[in-house]
Write a protein that holds these residues in place. Structure first.
Motif, PDB file in Angstrom:
ATOM      1  N   VAL A 125       0.876  -1.380  -0.100  1.00 39.94           N
ATOM      2  CA  VAL A 125      -0.012   0.053   0.094  1.00 39.94           C
ATOM      3  C   VAL A 125       1.049   1.209   0.089  1.00 39.94           C
ATOM      4  CG1 VAL A 125      -1.593   1.345   1.194  1.00 39.94           C
ATOM      5  CG2 VAL A 125      -1.794  -1.086   1.247  1.00 39.94           C
ATOM      6  N   ALA A 126       0.728   1.911  -1.012  1.00 38.79           N
ATOM      7  CA  ALA A 126       1.654   3.146  -1.019  1.00 38.79           C
ATOM      8  C   ALA A 126       1.085   4.404  -1.688  1.00 38.79           C
ATOM      9  CB  ALA A 126       2.809   2.704  -1.932  1.00 38.79           C
ATOM     10  N   LEU A 127       1.788   5.229  -1.722  1.00 36.03           N
ATOM     11  CA  LEU A 127       1.522   6.541  -2.476  1.00 36.03           C
ATOM     12  C   LEU A 127       1.704   6.588  -4.203  1.00 36.03           C
ATOM     13  CD1 LEU A 127       0.236   9.454  -1.728  1.00 36.03           C
ATOM     14  CD2 LEU A 127       2.697  10.365  -1.934  1.00 36.03           C
ATOM     15  N   GLY A 128       1.009   7.048  -4.935  1.00 41.04           N
ATOM     16  CA  GLY A 128       1.218   6.622  -6.260  1.00 41.04           C
ATOM     17  C   GLY A 128       1.237   8.105  -6.695  1.00 41.04           C
ATOM     18  N   ILE A 129       2.205   8.677  -7.777  1.00 47.32           N
ATOM     19  CA  ILE A 129       2.387   9.746  -8.199  1.00 47.32           C
ATOM     20  C   ILE A 129       2.539   9.751  -9.587  1.00 47.32           C
ATOM     21  CG2 ILE A 129       3.029  10.973  -6.080  1.00 47.32           C
ATOM     22  CD1 ILE A 129       5.962  10.763  -7.186  1.00 47.32           C
ATOM     23  N   GLN A 130       2.326  10.611 -10.445  1.00 49.50           N
ATOM     24  CA  GLN A 130       2.713  10.722 -11.912  1.00 49.50           C
ATOM     25  C   GLN A 130       4.061  10.754 -12.119  1.00 49.50           C
ATOM     26  OE1 GLN A 130       0.158  10.451 -14.103  1.00 49.50           O
ATOM     27  NE2 GLN A 130      -1.630  11.280 -12.939  1.00 49.50           N
ATOM     28  N   PRO A 131       4.507   9.824 -13.199  1.00 52.04           N
ATOM     29  CA  PRO A 131       5.824   9.768 -13.270  1.00 52.04           C
ATOM     30  C   PRO A 131       6.439  11.260 -13.566  1.00 52.04           C
ATOM     31  CG  PRO A 131       4.504   8.436 -14.750  1.00 52.04           C
ATOM     32  CD  PRO A 131       3.562   9.331 -14.038  1.00 52.04           C
ATOM     33  N   GLY A 132       7.686  11.514 -12.849  1.00 53.51           N
ATOM     34  CA  GLY A 132       8.287  12.821 -12.939  1.00 53.51           C
ATOM     35  C   GLY A 132       7.816  13.806 -11.989  1.00 53.51           C
ATOM     36  N   GLU A 133       6.752  13.483 -11.316  1.00 57.11           N
ATOM     37  CA  GLU A 133       6.101  14.521 -10.216  1.00 57.11           C
ATOM     38  C   GLU A 133       7.226  14.303  -8.854  1.00 57.11           C
ATOM     39  OE1 GLU A 133       2.029  14.901  -7.574  1.00 57.11           O
ATOM     40  OE2 GLU A 133       2.123  13.452  -9.423  1.00 57.11           O
ATOM     41  N   GLU A 134       7.314  15.557  -8.346  1.00 52.34           N
ATOM     42  CA  GLU A 134       8.026  15.509  -7.148  1.00 52.34           C
ATOM     43  C   GLU A 134       7.582  14.894  -5.967  1.00 52.34           C
ATOM     44  OE1 GLU A 134      11.860  16.315  -5.052  1.00 52.34           O
ATOM     45  OE2 GLU A 134      11.144  16.486  -7.185  1.00 52.34           O
ATOM     46  N   PRO A 135       8.158  13.652  -5.298  1.00 51.20           N
ATOM     47  CA  PRO A 135       7.149  13.109  -4.123  1.00 51.20           C
ATOM     48  C   PRO A 135       7.149  14.030  -2.874  1.00 51.20           C
ATOM     49  CG  PRO A 135       9.431  12.080  -4.587  1.00 51.20           C
ATOM     50  CD  PRO A 135       9.198  13.115  -5.767  1.00 51.20           C
ATOM     51  N   PRO A 136       6.346  14.074  -2.235  1.00 50.03           N
ATOM     52  CA  PRO A 136       6.319  14.624  -0.656  1.00 50.03           C
ATOM     53  C   PRO A 136       7.323  14.049   0.148  1.00 50.03           C
ATOM     54  CG  PRO A 136       4.397  13.382  -0.906  1.00 50.03           C
ATOM     55  CD  PRO A 136       5.126  13.326  -2.298  1.00 50.03           C
ATOM     56  N   GLN A 137       7.954  15.007   0.910  1.00 53.73           N
ATOM     57  CA  GLN A 137       8.838  14.478   1.964  1.00 53.73           C
ATOM     58  C   GLN A 137       8.179  13.570   2.770  1.00 53.73           C
ATOM     59  OE1 GLN A 137      12.264  14.841   2.074  1.00 53.73           O
ATOM     60  NE2 GLN A 137      11.757  15.853  -0.156  1.00 53.73           N
ATOM     61  N   ASP A 138       7.027  13.755   3.351  1.00 51.04           N
ATOM     62  CA  ASP A 138       5.940  12.972   4.007  1.00 51.04           C
ATOM     63  C   ASP A 138       4.566  13.323   3.916  1.00 51.04           C
ATOM     64  OD1 ASP A 138       4.888  15.214   6.008  1.00 51.04           O
ATOM     65  OD2 ASP A 138       7.045  15.296   6.569  1.00 51.04           O
ATOM     66  N   LEU A 139       3.635  12.559   4.498  1.00 55.53           N
ATOM     67  CA  LEU A 139       2.338  12.846   4.067  1.00 55.53           C
ATOM     68  C   LEU A 139       1.491  13.724   4.735  1.00 55.53           C
ATOM     69  CD1 LEU A 139       1.076   9.024   3.046  1.00 55.53           C
ATOM     70  CD2 LEU A 139       1.812  11.096   1.718  1.00 55.53           C
ATOM     71  N   SER A 140       2.193  14.193   5.826  1.00 49.70           N
ATOM     72  CA  SER A 140       1.361  15.288   7.005  1.00 49.70           C
ATOM     73  C   SER A 140       0.760  16.345   6.179  1.00 49.70           C
ATOM     74  CB  SER A 140       2.496  15.718   7.932  1.00 49.70           C
ATOM     75  OG  SER A 140       1.841  16.708   8.690  1.00 49.70           O
ATOM     76  N   GLY A 141      -0.521  16.640   6.048  1.00 52.12           N
ATOM     77  CA  GLY A 141      -1.293  17.618   5.394  1.00 52.12           C
ATOM     78  C   GLY A 141      -1.261  17.540   4.139  1.00 52.12           C
ATOM     79  N   VAL A 142      -0.814  16.598   3.369  1.00 49.94           N
ATOM     80  CA  VAL A 142      -0.734  16.338   1.969  1.00 49.94           C
ATOM     81  C   VAL A 142      -2.330  16.115   1.508  1.00 49.94           C
ATOM     82  CG1 VAL A 142      -0.081  15.207  -0.076  1.00 49.94           C
ATOM     83  CG2 VAL A 142       1.705  16.187   1.578  1.00 49.94           C
ATOM     84  N   GLU A 143      -2.927  16.379   0.641  1.00 50.69           N
ATOM     85  CA  GLU A 143      -4.211  16.106  -0.077  1.00 50.69           C
ATOM     86  C   GLU A 143      -4.001  14.780  -0.802  1.00 50.69           C
ATOM     87  OE1 GLU A 143      -6.391  18.988  -1.969  1.00 50.69           O
ATOM     88  OE2 GLU A 143      -6.865  20.121  -0.071  1.00 50.69           O
ATOM     89  N   VAL A 144      -4.576  13.624  -0.415  1.00 53.21           N
ATOM     90  CA  VAL A 144      -4.289  12.320  -1.149  1.00 53.21           C
ATOM     91  C   VAL A 144      -5.814  11.790  -1.412  1.00 53.21           C
ATOM     92  CG1 VAL A 144      -3.580  10.060  -0.835  1.00 53.21           C
ATOM     93  CG2 VAL A 144      -2.221  11.830   0.337  1.00 53.21           C
ATOM     94  N   ALA A 145      -5.907  11.487  -2.783  1.00 60.07           N
ATOM     95  CA  ALA A 145      -7.093  10.627  -3.152  1.00 60.07           C
ATOM     96  C   ALA A 145      -7.087   9.247  -2.705  1.00 60.07           C
ATOM     97  CB  ALA A 145      -7.370  10.862  -4.777  1.00 60.07           C
TER      98      ALA A 145
END
Length: 250
Positions: A125-145
């Motif tokens: 179970v992980a965070l999925g981002i678009q290729p080339g997108e900068e990943p967040p340092q952590d998930l605190s406060g990040v909007e996640v679908a």
């Protein structure tokens, strides 16, 4: 010279035993011999995309396809027995089934009551981002679908993310919290460390060590394409949902 010949003879006998299968441990209930050229009784927990039932095609899924390959090797017919984990494990404990499949993991509460194969796949179970997108340092406060009620949504919330519930992940512009095969099916990449990893196994009757060893030897080849197959089944599901106003999944 005599000693050398005797040692060679001993080695030859040991090798012959291994080749003929005499090295296999004993099955008290004779599972392996009974299944070979016979009937393989498989308990199946319906859990997409591991195993699910299609009204037109019967049982489908990544693990169902693996079992079909196994049955071909054994020249056995498959008798499917659907049910929930608890009821199927009880049948397995009573030797009324030979195998239980369907997204099982080696951390299940009942794992000490039956035999478990070696893990054949690790899902994340992980965070999925678009290729080339900068990943967040952590998930605190990040909007996640995430999909409401999903395990991924709960884990993302525990990590401090602001979870935005969506009916489908494929139309979201936000990072998504999802299973690894869902992330691959969406054409995204996993970012950072997984929120959780799970090792998937098959369950067998207790004490049937010859049967268990046979499965452990077969599973590396049977599961070679399982990661790609999980993602492909999810892509097919998304395609059907996209063409269906109700978004019906199998």
């Amino acid at each position: 010279m005599w000693l050398r010949i005797s040692l060679l003879g001993i080695v030859g006998v040991a090798c012959l035993s291994a080749v003929t299968g005499c090295s296999f441990p004993h099955d008290p209930e004779d599972t392996l011999n009974r299944v070979r050229n016979g009937v393989l009784r498989v308990g199946v927990v319906e859990q997409f995309p591991w195993a699910y039932h299609d009204d037109d095609e019967g049982w489908r899924g990544a693990e169902v396809e693996m079992v079909a390959q196994l049955a071909d090797r054994l020249q056995a017919k498959i008798h499917w027995v659907p049910g929930n984990e608890s009821s199927l494990i009880q049948l397995l404990e009573r030797y009324e089934l030979d195998l239980v499949i369907g997204g099982l993991t080696n951390k299940a509460s009942w794992s000490k009551n039956v035999g478990l194969t070696q893990p054949f796949h690790t899902s994340r179970v992980a965070l999925g981002i678009q290729p080339g997108e900068e990943p967040p340092q952590d998930l605190s406060g990040v909007e996640v679908a995430a999909v409401r009620g999903s395990f991924a949504a709960a884990l993302a919330r525990e990590e401090g993310a602001e979870v935005i519930f969506v009916p489908s992940l494929q139309n979201s512009n936000r990072p998504v919290a999802a299973q690894s095969w869902q992330i691959a099916a969406l054409g995204r990449v996993e970012a950072g460390e997984p929120m959780q990893s799970q090792q998937h196994v098959w369950a067998v009757p207790p004490g049937e060590n010859g049967w268990l060893l046979f499965l452990d030897r077969a599973l590396p080849e049977l599961s070679r394409e399982v990661a790609a197959r999980l993602a492909e089944l999810e892509r097919q599901r998304l395609g059907r949902a996209g063409s269906n106003p109700q978004g019906t999944a199998p």
